[in-house]
Design an enzyme around this catalytic site. Structure first.
Site, PDB file in Angstrom:
ATOM      1  N   TRP A   1     -81.882  53.489  12.427  1.00 56.02           N
ATOM      2  CA  TRP A   1     -81.509  52.380  11.547  1.00 56.02           C
ATOM      3  C   TRP A   1     -82.650  52.138  10.563  1.00 56.02           C
ATOM      4  O   TRP A   1     -83.813  52.086  10.938  1.00 56.02           O
ATOM      5  CB  TRP A   1     -81.249  51.143  12.409  1.00 56.02           C
ATOM      6  CG  TRP A   1     -80.890  49.899  11.672  1.00 56.02           C
ATOM      7  CD1 TRP A   1     -80.010  49.767  10.636  1.00 56.02           C
ATOM      8  CD2 TRP A   1     -81.390  48.579  11.945  1.00 56.02           C
ATOM      9  NE1 TRP A   1     -79.935  48.453  10.242  1.00 56.02           N
ATOM     10  CE2 TRP A   1     -80.764  47.700  11.017  1.00 56.02           C
ATOM     11  CE3 TRP A   1     -82.293  48.057  12.868  1.00 56.02           C
ATOM     12  CZ2 TRP A   1     -81.023  46.334  11.005  1.00 56.02           C
ATOM     13  CZ3 TRP A   1     -82.552  46.708  12.860  1.00 56.02           C
ATOM     14  CH2 TRP A   1     -81.915  45.853  11.933  1.00 56.02           C
TER      15      TRP A   1
ATOM     16  N   ASP B   1     -83.062  48.980  22.191  1.00 58.59           N
ATOM     17  CA  ASP B   1     -82.347  48.201  21.189  1.00 58.59           C
ATOM     18  C   ASP B   1     -80.872  48.253  21.558  1.00 58.59           C
ATOM     19  O   ASP B   1     -80.225  49.297  21.452  1.00 58.59           O
ATOM     20  CB  ASP B   1     -82.568  48.789  19.790  1.00 58.59           C
ATOM     21  CG  ASP B   1     -81.920  47.939  18.689  1.00 58.59           C
ATOM     22  OD1 ASP B   1     -81.280  46.915  19.015  1.00 58.59           O
ATOM     23  OD2 ASP B   1     -82.053  48.303  17.500  1.00 58.59           O
TER      24      ASP B   1
ATOM     25  N   LYS C   1     -72.321  42.126  16.863  1.00 59.20           N
ATOM     26  CA  LYS C   1     -71.147  42.991  16.904  1.00 59.20           C
ATOM     27  C   LYS C   1     -70.177  42.603  18.015  1.00 59.20           C
ATOM     28  O   LYS C   1     -68.992  42.403  17.772  1.00 59.20           O
ATOM     29  CB  LYS C   1     -71.577  44.448  17.093  1.00 59.20           C
ATOM     30  CG  LYS C   1     -71.883  45.228  15.847  1.00 59.20           C
ATOM     31  CD  LYS C   1     -73.006  44.678  15.037  1.00 59.20           C
ATOM     32  CE  LYS C   1     -73.379  45.575  13.863  1.00 59.20           C
ATOM     33  NZ  LYS C   1     -74.643  45.132  13.239  1.00 59.20           N
TER      34      LYS C   1
END
Length: 453
Positions: free
Chosen positions: A182, A263, A299
């Site tokens: 990312w 993560d 999310k």
């Protein structure tokens, strides 16, 4: 000596300042009053007629968020945004989960709720429930009070707090991140005070995992180095290790004393199962070793703008965990003082209520299943068109994103000719697709591949 004249016709504020100047001027011919007068008369003194920031250059748009900026400027009726990392419905609309609306209604109806500051570590109930969600209700770390959890500003804030804590208190200052990863990861950890290096992860030739390269690079890392691990649904590739490969990674990291920093941005959003998506983390916790876990509810609960997440640090003992929490508070206090209350309260209501929790898992699985369906539809659409190449990676990858294998020139062509927006590395958000838009994307991919750009 020159003085400013504040006459009786001036405002009361001006007259008070005038009286102050006369008082300061008394017996002080070259004193403070002159300087006060000049500052009052010219409060923007500095660069003559210009801004003190005039030397700044225009910064480029964020490579991910900039995609949406460009998309919004496009007047085309057929435009398609596959860059945004947020779930969309089959109609292409943002989704607020029904269970979230129910939780918010409960909060609204609770007249005892107040808006006072939360403690530095955040909402206590939220922290306990978040740790239980990610580590499992039967986690030995929870049972033995070897874990400290603090509420943070979504996943990004959790990573930043964890990074700064490690930079201040951990003996190794180097963190290894996947190549690719990312786009915000290297920025977060660099600004937190860590040195960022990469380890091999993605194999462009297979569009899958470069497991051998991964193991070689972690094996060559200095003892004690920090390693960032994507818990599931790797961003941007959608490529995850198998459970067997995770076990080999765990054994290697523990043998070298490498510090795992997970993560977890997509728990339940990848496979549709909260427990399946958390299994790699639980494997590392079960061996009794220490690790860090950054959690996000953006999310899996659709709480993007609420900015709600958590950082958990698993320690060797309860005593150490208490000390760690005290130092985490010292990181947070000058950064943002204390976290927001609303998003954490929504999560706590859902996680503590069995009926709401069960409803959430159903909605979560429905989102995950729709993304899996989009993968299958896109793969079939490309196969039916006879698009050159092997596109099976689309259905092998998992989670919100697919690493298509398209290069920047091909991405640019698709944006210009088909008004399809994605990041220049060819990453697309499967959540941005629908049954109606899959054919348009398949046409664009077919066209750009056959042109051999």
């Amino acid at each position: 000596m020159k003085t400013t004249d504040f006459s009786s016709s001036s405002s009361p504020s001006d007259r008070r300042i005038g009286a102050l100047l006369r008082h300061l001027n008394s017996g002080n011919e070259l004193g403070i009053a002159d300087r006060l007068s000049s500052v009052y008369a010219s409060p923007t003194s500095g660069v003559a007629g210009g801004s003190v920031f005039a030397h700044l250059v225009q910064a480029p748009e964020d490579p991910i968020l900039g995609v949406t900026v460009a998309y919004n400027k496009d007047p085309s009726p057929i435009k398609l945004n596959l860059g945004v990392g947020a779930y969309r419905t089959e109609e292409g609309k943002p989704l607020v989960l029904n269970v979230v609306r129910k939780a918010e209604q409960q909060l609204i109806n609770d007249k005892s709720r107040i808006k006072e500051y939360l403690p530095i570590a955040g909402l206590v109930e939220f922290n306990k429930l978040s740790a239980k969600l990610i580590l499992g209700a039967d986690s030995p770390a929870i049972r033995e009070n070897r874990i400290t959890t603090v509420e943070c500003l979504s996943g990004t804030g959790s990573l930043r707090v964890g990074g700064e804590f490690l930079a201040k208190h951990y003996h190794q200052k180097t963190i290894y991140i996947t190549q690719p990863t990312w786009g915000n990861h290297p920025k977060i950890f660099t600004l937190a005070g860590l040195t960022v290096k990469t380890y091999r992860y993605y194999d462009p030739s297979t569009r899958g995992l470069n497991f051998q390269g991964l193991m070689e690079d972690l094996g060559a890392a200095p003892p004690g180095a920090i390693v960032l691990l994507h818990a599931c649904a790797h961003n941007p590739t959608g490529v995850d290790p198998t459970i067997q490969q995770w076990e080999q990674i765990r054994q290697l990291m523990r043998s070298k004393g490498l510090m795992p920093f997970f993560d977890s941005a997509y728990q339940g959003f990848a496979s549709g199962s909260l427990d399946t998506d958390a299994k790699p983390i639980r494997m590392f916790v079960a061996d009794g070793g220490e690790c860090l876990v950054a959690q996000s509810y953006a999310k899996n609960m659709g709480l993007y703008g609420e900015r709600v997440g958590a950082l958990s640090i698993v320690c060797k003992s309860a005593d150490v965990a208490g000390k760690v929490e005290s130092q985490l508070k010292l990181v947070i206090r000058p950064m943002y003082s204390s976290p927001p209350i609303h998003g954490a309260s929504i999560v706590a209501v859902i996680l503590r209520d069995r009926n709401l929790f069960n409803e959430w898992t159903l909605e979560l699985k429905a989102m995950a299943d729709r993304i899996i369906s989009m993968r299958k539809q896109l793969f079939e659409a490309l196969r039916s068109r006879g698009t050159p190449g092997d596109w099976s990676h689309i259905i092998k990858q998992i989670g919100m994103f697919t690493f298509t294998g398209l290069n920047p020139a091909q991405v640019s062509f698709m944006t210009k000719e088909y008004h399809i927006y994605m990041t220049s590395d060819g990453r697309i958000s499967m959540a941005g697709l629908s049954s109606k838009t899959v054919p348009h994307l398949a046409d664009a991919i077919h066209a750009v591949v056959t042109k051999a750009l």
